[in-house]
Every structure is written in structure tokens, then in C-alpha cells.
Design a protein around this motif. Structure first.
Motif, PDB file in Angstrom:
ATOM      1  N   ALA A  91      44.327  49.871  36.648  1.00 17.31           N
ATOM      2  CA  ALA A  91      45.787  50.549  36.748  1.00 17.31           C
ATOM      3  C   ALA A  91      46.183  50.483  38.226  1.00 17.31           C
ATOM      4  O   ALA A  91      47.274  50.253  38.702  1.00 17.31           O
ATOM      5  N   GLU A  92      45.056  50.767  39.144  1.00 14.79           N
ATOM      6  CA  GLU A  92      45.308  50.880  40.499  1.00 14.79           C
ATOM      7  C   GLU A  92      45.480  49.662  41.553  1.00 14.79           C
ATOM      8  O   GLU A  92      46.123  49.520  42.327  1.00 14.79           O
ATOM      9  N   TRP A  93      44.523  48.671  41.058  1.00 11.82           N
ATOM     10  CA  TRP A  93      44.341  47.516  41.816  1.00 11.82           C
ATOM     11  C   TRP A  93      44.627  46.063  41.067  1.00 11.82           C
ATOM     12  O   TRP A  93      44.467  45.915  39.942  1.00 11.82           O
ATOM     13  N   GLU A  94      45.160  45.193  41.604  1.00 13.06           N
ATOM     14  CA  GLU A  94      45.386  43.816  41.063  1.00 13.06           C
ATOM     15  C   GLU A  94      44.177  43.139  41.773  1.00 13.06           C
ATOM     16  O   GLU A  94      43.970  43.152  43.011  1.00 13.06           O
ATOM     17  N   PHE A  95      43.214  42.713  41.012  1.00 13.57           N
ATOM     18  CA  PHE A  95      41.926  41.993  41.527  1.00 13.57           C
ATOM     19  C   PHE A  95      41.860  40.252  41.113  1.00 13.57           C
ATOM     20  O   PHE A  95      42.078  40.307  39.768  1.00 13.57           O
ATOM     21  N   LYS A  96      41.594  39.642  42.006  1.00  8.29           N
ATOM     22  CA  LYS A  96      41.413  38.211  41.630  1.00  8.29           C
ATOM     23  C   LYS A  96      40.272  37.530  42.541  1.00  8.29           C
ATOM     24  O   LYS A  96      39.732  38.270  43.410  1.00  8.29           O
ATOM     25  N   HIS A  97      39.774  36.514  42.034  1.00  8.39           N
ATOM     26  CA  HIS A  97      38.467  35.854  42.639  1.00  8.39           C
ATOM     27  C   HIS A  97      38.800  34.300  42.501  1.00  8.39           C
ATOM     28  O   HIS A  97      39.191  33.832  41.555  1.00  8.39           O
ATOM     29  N   GLU A  98      38.196  33.689  43.367  1.00  8.89           N
ATOM     30  CA  GLU A  98      38.206  32.286  43.302  1.00  8.89           C
ATOM     31  C   GLU A  98      36.907  31.583  43.913  1.00  8.89           C
ATOM     32  O   GLU A  98      36.471  32.161  44.951  1.00  8.89           O
ATOM     33  N   ILE A 178      30.201  30.369  46.281  1.00 12.47           N
ATOM     34  CA  ILE A 178      30.814  30.886  47.419  1.00 12.47           C
ATOM     35  C   ILE A 178      32.044  31.348  46.577  1.00 12.47           C
ATOM     36  O   ILE A 178      32.812  30.795  46.116  1.00 12.47           O
ATOM     37  N   LYS A 179      32.340  32.922  46.835  1.00 10.69           N
ATOM     38  CA  LYS A 179      33.382  33.543  45.980  1.00 10.69           C
ATOM     39  C   LYS A 179      34.268  34.177  47.100  1.00 10.69           C
ATOM     40  O   LYS A 179      33.905  34.702  48.078  1.00 10.69           O
ATOM     41  N   ARG A 180      35.646  34.057  46.998  1.00  8.86           N
ATOM     42  CA  ARG A 180      36.710  34.864  47.672  1.00  8.86           C
ATOM     43  C   ARG A 180      37.468  35.755  46.689  1.00  8.86           C
ATOM     44  O   ARG A 180      37.527  35.432  45.833  1.00  8.86           O
ATOM     45  N   PHE A 181      37.565  37.001  47.388  1.00  8.22           N
ATOM     46  CA  PHE A 181      38.249  37.887  46.483  1.00  8.22           C
ATOM     47  C   PHE A 181      39.463  38.383  47.123  1.00  8.22           C
ATOM     48  O   PHE A 181      39.917  38.335  48.259  1.00  8.22           O
ATOM     49  N   TYR A 182      40.431  39.087  46.274  1.00  5.27           N
ATOM     50  CA  TYR A 182      41.740  39.355  46.627  1.00  5.27           C
ATOM     51  C   TYR A 182      42.049  40.855  45.727  1.00  5.27           C
ATOM     52  O   TYR A 182      41.709  40.897  44.563  1.00  5.27           O
ATOM     53  N   VAL A 183      42.403  41.674  46.636  1.00  2.76           N
ATOM     54  CA  VAL A 183      42.854  43.138  46.043  1.00  2.76           C
ATOM     55  C   VAL A 183      44.051  43.358  46.606  1.00  2.76           C
ATOM     56  O   VAL A 183      44.464  43.583  48.078  1.00  2.76           O
ATOM     57  N   LYS A 184      45.045  43.843  45.718  1.00  2.00           N
ATOM     58  CA  LYS A 184      46.369  44.439  45.971  1.00  2.00           C
ATOM     59  C   LYS A 184      46.557  45.863  45.396  1.00  2.00           C
ATOM     60  O   LYS A 184      46.365  45.910  43.952  1.00  2.00           O
ATOM     61  N   LYS A 185      46.992  46.746  45.996  1.00  2.59           N
ATOM     62  CA  LYS A 185      47.323  47.949  45.277  1.00  2.59           C
ATOM     63  C   LYS A 185      48.475  47.948  44.346  1.00  2.59           C
ATOM     64  O   LYS A 185      49.449  47.303  45.010  1.00  2.59           O
ATOM     65  N   LYS A 186      48.463  48.439  43.286  1.00  4.95           N
ATOM     66  CA  LYS A 186      49.772  48.612  42.194  1.00  4.95           C
ATOM     67  C   LYS A 186      50.435  49.787  42.570  1.00  4.95           C
ATOM     68  O   LYS A 186      51.441  50.088  42.613  1.00  4.95           O
ATOM     69  N   LYS A 187      49.582  50.981  42.492  1.00  2.77           N
ATOM     70  CA  LYS A 187      49.902  52.333  42.375  1.00  2.77           C
ATOM     71  C   LYS A 187      48.794  53.392  42.440  1.00  2.77           C
ATOM     72  O   LYS A 187      47.473  52.839  42.341  1.00  2.77           O
ATOM     73  N   THR A 188      48.981  54.367  43.129  1.00  2.47           N
ATOM     74  CA  THR A 188      48.110  55.617  43.440  1.00  2.47           C
ATOM     75  C   THR A 188      47.682  56.076  42.116  1.00  2.47           C
ATOM     76  O   THR A 188      48.372  56.354  41.213  1.00  2.47           O
ATOM     77  N   ILE A 189      46.172  56.416  41.845  1.00  2.00           N
ATOM     78  CA  ILE A 189      45.764  56.712  40.709  1.00  2.00           C
ATOM     79  C   ILE A 189      45.055  58.263  41.054  1.00  2.00           C
ATOM     80  O   ILE A 189      44.315  58.233  41.980  1.00  2.00           O
TER      81      ILE A 189
END
Length: 200
Positions: A91-98, A178-189
Motif C-alpha cells: 500500500a505504501e510502496w510500488e516495487f519492481k525488479h528486473e 544480477i537484479k535491479r530494483f525500483y521503489v516509489k512511494k505511493k502514500k504514507t502508512i
């Protein structure tokens, strides 16, 4: 056997700190257990997908302490209520990986955006650098490179007898994952205090 989980959450916590100035400490024990980690470990994609789909709880809710001194204790059944609380991460974070290609140019480019999860052979030392001796058997956090010299990793293990958390790996090494990660805040929980009061 939870090196993949330690590395994945290290990368996430570093990204959150760098991008948002927020200290986070998530429970490796929780994520390792729910993602099916067994003797022999787990795969980076499996752990990342469980984090993306199920989430994770804070360390204080499912901690790793000195009392947890066996495989059975570490992987003891997770209370069902913690699965509900883990959804707060999503709910707080959008998380992706590649996946990142295993060549040094691609690694350096990806490292500008994220610390990387990188597979290595653990741990063989010569001339001050660690080197590959066979199939990769460990996953760790790449944080820095010195081109044509070394790749510096922040590892989840140090023995206090010369084996440090920061280790320099030989530059010309091929890595199986090898993995790269992505985190973006959606809202504060806001934390749910009643879970802590219930002892979870």
C-alpha cells in the motif's frame, strides 16, 4: 540460507533511504519464510515476486534475535495476522525488479539507479579481492565499482576474523544473476500499534 532475502531487502532499504530519507528495517525472517526458502536457499526472482505480491513486515514484528538459533526456529510458522500487516508495504510502496545483463557496462549503468543484487561464488580471496571458483552460490548487494579493478559488495555475513561486510570482487567476473530494483512511494502508512501490543 536467506542471502537472497537479505540482499533484496538491503537494496530496498538503501533505495528508500536514498530517495526519501527514511530509515526502514524490514523482516528478512518473514520474507525468507513466506517465499519458501529452504536448505540450499532461494532464487532472486522468487523472493522479489513474493515481496511484490505479498509484501513484508517490519523487523520488530517478526525479528531475528539471538534466541533464534536454529533453522527450525528461524523458519517457524508465520502468524496469519502478519500476512495482513505485510500488505501495508504494497500500500505504501510500488516495487519492481528486473534482470541486468552480466556485462560490466550494463552493471555500471544499472548501478546509477539502484544498488544491485548480484550472484557470486562465496568466498575465495587472492591478492586482496574475492574471485569466482565455480558456479555462483551466494547473492549479495553490489554498491560500488572501480572500473577495471573491482566490484564492491555489501554482504549479509562477516565473521569478525578478517571477513568483512564490505568485500571487493574481481572486476572481470561473469555473474549468473544480477537484479535491479525500483521503489516509489505511493502514500504514507501509519503503523498498526495493536499488532505490536498483541505480540506479533
Amino acid at each position: 540460507y536467506a542471502c537472497v532475502t537479505f540482499t533484496t531487502l538491503n537494496c530496498v532499504e538503501i533505495l528508500i533511504k536514498k530517495q526519501y530519507g527514511e530509515e526502514r528495517n524490514y523482516s528478512e525472517r518473514f520474507l525468507a519464510a513466506i517465499s519458501g526458502t529452504k536448505e540450499g536457499g532461494n532464487t532472486p526472482n522468487t523472493v522479489a515476486e513474493f515481496l511484490r505480491k505479498v509484501g513484508v513486515v517490519n523487523e520488530d514484528l517478526w525479528p531475528f534475535s539471538s534466541e533464534i538459533n536454529s533453522f527450525e526456529k528461524y523458519y517457524s510458522p508465520v502468524p496469519p495476522k502478519l500476512y495482513e500487516l505485510a500488505k501495508e508495504f504494497n500500500a505504501e510502496w510500488e516495487f519492481k525488479h528486473e534482470i541486468v545483463p552480466s556485462d560490466n557496462e550494463a552493471i555500471q549503468k544499472a548501478l546509477k539507479c539502484s544498488p544491485l543484487g548480484i550472484s557470486v561464488t562465496a568466498w575465495n580471496l587472492r591478492d586482496g579481492k574475492y574471485f569466482q571458483t565455480g558456479a555462483d552460490n551466494h547473492f549479495t548487494t553490489l554498491v560500488y565499482t572501480r572500473p577495471n579493478d573491482f566490484k564492491r559488495v555489501f554482504d549479509s555475513y562477516a565473521d569478525g576474523e578478517g571477513d568483512p561486510f564490505l568485500k571487493d570482487y574481481e572486476w572481470n567476473t561473469t555473474h549468473s544473476v544480477i537484479k535491479r530494483f525500483y521503489v516509489k512511494k505511493k502514500k504514507t502508512i501509519e503503523p498498526v500499534d495493536e499488532w505490536r501490543e498483541a505480540g506479533f
